[in-house]
Design an enzyme around this catalytic site. Structure first.
Site, mmCIF file in Angstrom:
data_model
loop_
_atom_site.group_PDB
_atom_site.id
_atom_site.type_symbol
_atom_site.label_atom_id
_atom_site.label_comp_id
_atom_site.label_asym_id
_atom_site.label_seq_id
_atom_site.Cartn_x
_atom_site.Cartn_y
_atom_site.Cartn_z
ATOM 1 C CE LYS A 186 -3.911 -2.217 -0.009
ATOM 2 N NZ LYS A 186 -3.829 -3.584 0.466
HETATM 3 C C1 LIG Z 1 -5.017 -4.581 1.054
HETATM 4 C C2 LIG Z 1 -6.485 -4.503 1.097
HETATM 5 C C3 LIG Z 1 -7.233 -4.876 2.229
HETATM 6 C C4 LIG Z 1 -6.637 -5.586 3.405
HETATM 7 O O1 LIG Z 1 -5.550 -5.007 3.971
HETATM 8 P P1 LIG Z 1 -4.471 -5.880 4.793
HETATM 9 O O2 LIG Z 1 -3.759 -4.801 5.542
HETATM 10 O O3 LIG Z 1 -3.598 -6.561 3.796
HETATM 11 O O4 LIG Z 1 -5.201 -6.786 5.675
HETATM 12 C C5 LIG Z 1 -8.596 -4.673 2.227
HETATM 13 N N1 LIG Z 1 -9.223 -4.171 1.152
HETATM 14 C C6 LIG Z 1 -8.557 -3.841 0.033
HETATM 15 C C7 LIG Z 1 -9.304 -3.263 -1.123
HETATM 16 C C8 LIG Z 1 -7.165 -4.007 -0.048
HETATM 17 O O5 LIG Z 1 -6.524 -3.714 -1.163
#
Ligand SMILES: *Cc1c(COP(=O)(O)O)cnc(C)c1O
Length: 400
Positions: A186
């Protein structure tokens, strides 16, 4: 996309503050910690950056979804509407709470289609979860308006779009709450981590208590009230080192987005030469986080032909229609109702009956778009040679 590209001295300095006290836990240890409360500081700064009143840090984006849905009172018997193009975490969280995910089509924004949302709302609908996929806005104002007319809360899954805005207003602040992920891919990363933002003090208090075994954090700021818990909770606490990294990463977020926007503009310009090309619709191009560049070709055949040419030049794009993590017809475990519970929960109820059945052909409008869509991930430090190579490959694809 990823904030790890700019991980540096600033993050190390923030982490060092934590290591110097040795207090890794976000609550208590008032004497040893010498005033260092990194998770709390990260929450305050993140809320301030987004223009939200409250922020609750948690262990991941998935945990953020679970804590927010739990605080909204979601459970078995409820339906939660989300979109058929998202990361699996969105609907995993819904299923873990015992609710049933219902999937809408996406439109040219590659996010929830408000018209299809209208059709899928029914008396069991308890929450609507639009996702700002690949860094860009869902039609959130329309979605909130529809939800409001049914008095259903909106939770924005903003995991992929931290820093995204519509006319200056931050994504995640349009609904009752917005969730974020700070996982390693992210834009803002803390290795693992997540956040929920809201303007609703009561909702925040419920999330704060739920994420830490029911402890109250208001009576004793920085610490915890033990007795008189209002309800059972769980543990989704963020640790101090993650908070420290988050503070340093947040300070770089606007710079990261600006760099991505520059790189994305180069790709868009080169792709514009492809006959019949069109671009993903952006609700507000200026508030796009530019983590991805997404474009449509005339049809599936054209899309495959162009991508084969791009691949030949070592510059293949992602076709999310083939992606097993993000697209409904590719989620074989969901479609086949596979879980670890011996009794089959949540797909099978305690009475042995199947609670929900999914059909891979249920979203034809999404398929028509996904099958002719290509995507390039955009990074912060794209080497000039890589940018030039992709642009050259797109120019060549335009000529055939
Ligand atoms: C990455 C992501 C998540 C979950 O995040 P994590 O920190 O990996 O648990 C939830 N929703 C979307 C759309 C994502 O891209």
């Amino acid at each position: 996309m990823p904030g790890f590209e700019v991980f540096g001295e600033e993050e190390k300095r923030e982490i060092q503050d934590v290591l110097d006290t040795g207090v890794l836990f976000r609550y208590e240890f008032a004497e040893q910690r010498q005033g260092v409360y990194k998770v709390r500081e990260f929450e305050e700064k993140f809320a301030g950056y987004c223009g939200a009143s409250y922020a609750q840090a948690v262990t991941s984006g998935t945990a953020a979804l679970k804590v927010a849905l739990a605080a909204l009172g979601i459970g078995p018997g409820d339906e939660v509407i989300t979109q058929g193009f998202t990361f699996v975490a969105t609907w995993e969280a819904i299923l873990e709470l015992g609710a049933i995910p219902v999937f809408t089509e996406v439109d040219a924004t590659m996010n929830m289609d408000p018209e299809d949302l209208r059709k899928k709302i029914n008396p069991k609908t308890r929450c609507i979860v639009p996702v700002h996929m690949l860094g860009a806005q869902a039609r959130i104002a329309e979605i909130v308006e529809i939800a409001d007319s049914h008095s259903i809360p909106v939770l924005e899954d903003t995991a992929q779009a931290a820093g995204g805005r519509i006319k200056g207003r931050h994504l995640g602040t349009f609904g009752r709450c917005g969730t974020f992920s700070f996982d390693p891919v992210k834009t803002l990363t803390t290795g693992e981590g997540g956040m929920v933002i809201t303007a609703d003090e009561g909702l925040w208090r419920t999330m704060s208590e739920y994420h830490d075994h029911g402890h109250d954090h208001v009576v004793n700021p920085g610490g915890r009230g033990g007795e008189g818990r209002r309800f059972i909770g769980s543990n989704y606490r963020m640790m101090e080192i993650q908070g420290a990294i988050g503070i340093a990463q947040l300070a770089k977020l606007d710079m990261m987005l600006a760099e991505q926007r520059k790189n994305k503009a180069r790709l868009r310009e080169a792709a514009a030469a492809i006959p019949g090309v069109s671009f993903r619709q952006l609700v507000d191009p200026e508030g796009d986080t530019a983590t991805h560049f997404s474009f449509f070709l005339q049809d599936q055949e054209h899309c495959r032909r162009v991508n084969a040419l791009l691949q030949e030049k070592g510059c293949g794009a992602i076709c999310f229609a083939d992606n097993t993590w993000h697209y409904y017809p590719q989620w074989e475990h969901l479609l086949h109702g596979r879980s670890v519970a011996a009794g089959g929960w949540p797909f099978t109820g305690p009475d042995g009956r199947r609670r929900v059945v999914y059909d891979s052909a249920a979203l034809p409008a999404s398929a028509a778009l996904m099958n002719r869509n290509l995507v390039y991930p955009v990074s912060i430090k794209m080497p000039e040679e890589r940018l030039t190579a992709i642009c050259d490959a797109l120019t060549k694809a335009a000529a055939v």
